[in-house]
Design an enzyme around this catalytic site. Structure first.
Site, PDB file in Angstrom:
ATOM      1  CB  CYS A   4      -0.996  -0.030   1.159  1.00 21.70           C
ATOM      2  SG  CYS A   4      -2.396   1.108   0.929  1.00 21.70           S
ATOM      3  CG  HIS A  32      -3.809  -3.396   3.474  1.00 29.32           C
ATOM      4  ND1 HIS A  32      -2.640  -3.034   4.087  1.00 29.32           N
ATOM      5  CD2 HIS A  32      -4.342  -2.257   2.967  1.00 29.32           C
ATOM      6  CE1 HIS A  32      -2.468  -1.724   3.975  1.00 29.32           C
ATOM      7  NE2 HIS A  32      -3.483  -1.230   3.292  1.00 29.32           N
TER       8      HIS A  32
END
Length: 506
Positions: free
Chosen positions: A330, A441
């Site tokens: 991310c 994630h």
């Protein structure tokens, strides 16, 4: 209508989240339909539900312990700190804005209908709702506007168990002082005291327990030992951040960014015996790991500049030049690229930071956009090279939470499908040599992914990766929840707790 029990603590990190999860598991084992609930959670560890809504990770852990699918009903308000005095405010899984602490304090009571709607729906669907508080119920400057501790207990008409942390010392003062700072009506709602994280001989503690009960007129419901379990815990107070051991055959260093988020992404590595996972915040701590992980962050640009100023950027670039593995997730993935642009001022209003140089390890450029991507995904690794080339064809699943769009001059290394009704297919991630990045994630939550990475890192050092015991993450988590439930049954008076639930409050 279901009944309830609320777990409050004398302070942050007293162990409320873990005990809530453990009680959920005990009640499920005893045949009850159970759900966790926390009206307001402040955390940078978040999760995306199947509906594409955002909630705190602690309630996800508790839902896993209860054996149910996580729902945003379990955490109607999530505060994600953006700086020392402000947070992004998420209500019912949707961002409603960014507020200073004073702004939120002034308006938070308007969210009571949302809290009650979520709570009553869970109450109707379950036999027992295990409610978690936040911080301490005795913050006298906050009590008048409270919606998460005694304020929530009153709304739910729930009896309370108060937990104190003996490991940090002063547990009797914690519990007694908290009770004395509560109103008489609130004191009557506290039906039991729990001493948590005890190490040693309990018989030495017993005279103090008797004195405490005499002073407050509330029974001690049990003394929980310090449990060494691999269960997701809460944000910045996590003890994981202070582990510095490099005793494993594989050494993995996670950069502890100032605004690190979703560090639970990396917990699966800790479940593997051959791995030492460390969090490092300065160049001296980095040493020479087998893999560096750049994690997610609530402010990519600020944390990138911190990385540069701290001297860690230079160390990471040296690490890459030696052909060692680097993996970004991310915000960490965004940092690995050439540039990050913020033309709309999503992260900063400072126009001198409208475009910043990244680490330049991936041929990527990122532009922040006002729309937040929130989706569950599943997919497969495709164009993977370098040490981790064995991941080609390995399936993964996880979720995306980000506000950037990243383009690359190289083919993407992961093919994803959004877990929505539309189910759109898209490309994600980049790989160049031994540098890898993805927006996903939970990418390491897939057993084949984490096992494949550890085996590849071992083989790069000359070991036989096939000797690594294959880890089934879901099975491992189940053993941890069951061990926690066993500890609760052994050390808490469950008969008394069931009576407290049944009797409720007047």
């Amino acid at each position: 209508m279901g009944k309830s029990i609320m777990i409050q603590g004398t302070m942050s990190n007293a162990g409320k989240s873990i005990l809530t999860g453990g009680l959920c598991r005990v009640f499920v084992q005893d045949g009850y339909k159970v759900t966790p609930f926390k009206s307001q959670n402040m955390a940078l560890n978040s999760f995306i539900t199947k509906e594409g809504l955002e909630m705190g990770r602690a309630q996800v852990m508790q839902a896993e312990a209860a054996g149910i699918e996580p729902s945003v009903l379990m955490n109607p308000i999530l505060l994600k700190p953006t700086n020392d005095t402000g947070s992004q405010v998420i209500v019912n899984g949707e961002v409603v804005g960014t507020m200073s602490a004073r702004e939120y304090f002034a308006c938070k009571k308007k969210y009571i209908p949302d809290i009650l709607k979520a709570y009553h729906k869970l109450e109707q669907q379950n036999d027992i709702v295990v409610i978690e508080g936040a911080g301490s119920p005795a913050e006298i400057n906050l009590k008048s506007e409270d919606i998460v501790n005694m304020g929530m207990a009153k709304m739910a008409k729930s009896p309370v168990l108060l937990v104190g942390d003996i490991d940090r010392g002063g547990v009797f003062a914690q519990l007694l002082g908290t009770i004395l700072l509560l109103e008489k009506e609130e004191q009557a709602m506290v039906k039991g005291l729990i001493i948590n994280k005890f190490r040693g001989d309990k018989t030495i503690l017993e005279p103090g327990l008797k004195m405490l009960e005499d002073k407050v007129g509330i029974p001690v419901s049990g003394v929980m030992p310090y449990c060494h379990l691999d269960i997701d815990d809460e944000d910045s107070l996590s003890e994981r951040f202070y582990k510095k051991s490099t005793t494993g055959l594989v050494d993995i260093a996670v950069i502890r960014l100032p605004k690190i988020s979703n560090f639970t992404d990396f917990n699966p590595f800790e479940y593997i015996e051959e791995v030492s996972l460390r969090y490092v915040s300065n160049p001296a701590e980095l040493m020479d790991p087998d893999m560096i992980i750049l994690p997610g962050t609530k402010n990519t640009i600020e944390d990138l500049l911190w990385l540069r100023e701290s001297g860690l950027e230079a160390k990471i670039l040296q690490h890459a030049a030696r052909g060692k593995v680097i993996f970004g997730v991310c915000g960490g993935y965004q940092m690995l690229g050439n540039t990050i642009s913020d033309p709309s001022g999503i992260e900063t209003k400072n126009h001198t930071l409208e475009k910043v140089k990244g680490l330049g390890l991936l041929p990527n450029d990122t532009i922040f956009m006002p729309e937040k991507t929130r989706t569950r995904v599943n997919g497969v690794f495709t164009h993977v090279e370098g040490v981790l080339k064995g991941l080609r064809g390995v399936e993964l699943e996880g979720y995306e939470i980000h506000m950037g769009i990243t383009t690359s001059s190289k083919p993407n290394c992961i093919r994803l499908q959004s877990d929505t009704e539309v189910g759109e297919t898209k490309e994600d991630g980049t790989c160049k040599g031994n540098v890898y990045g993805t927006y996903v994630h939970g990418v390491f939550d897939s057993s084949n992914v984490v096992n494949g990475i550890v085996r590849a890192l071992l083989e790069a050092k000359g070991y036989n990766g096939k000797d690594v015991r294959a880890l089934d993450i879901n099975e491992y988590k189940e053993t941890q929840y069951n061990q926690l439930a066993d500890a609760i049954r052994k050390n808490l008076d469950m008969d008394a707790i069931y009576r407290i639930i049944e009797e409720g409050i007047e």
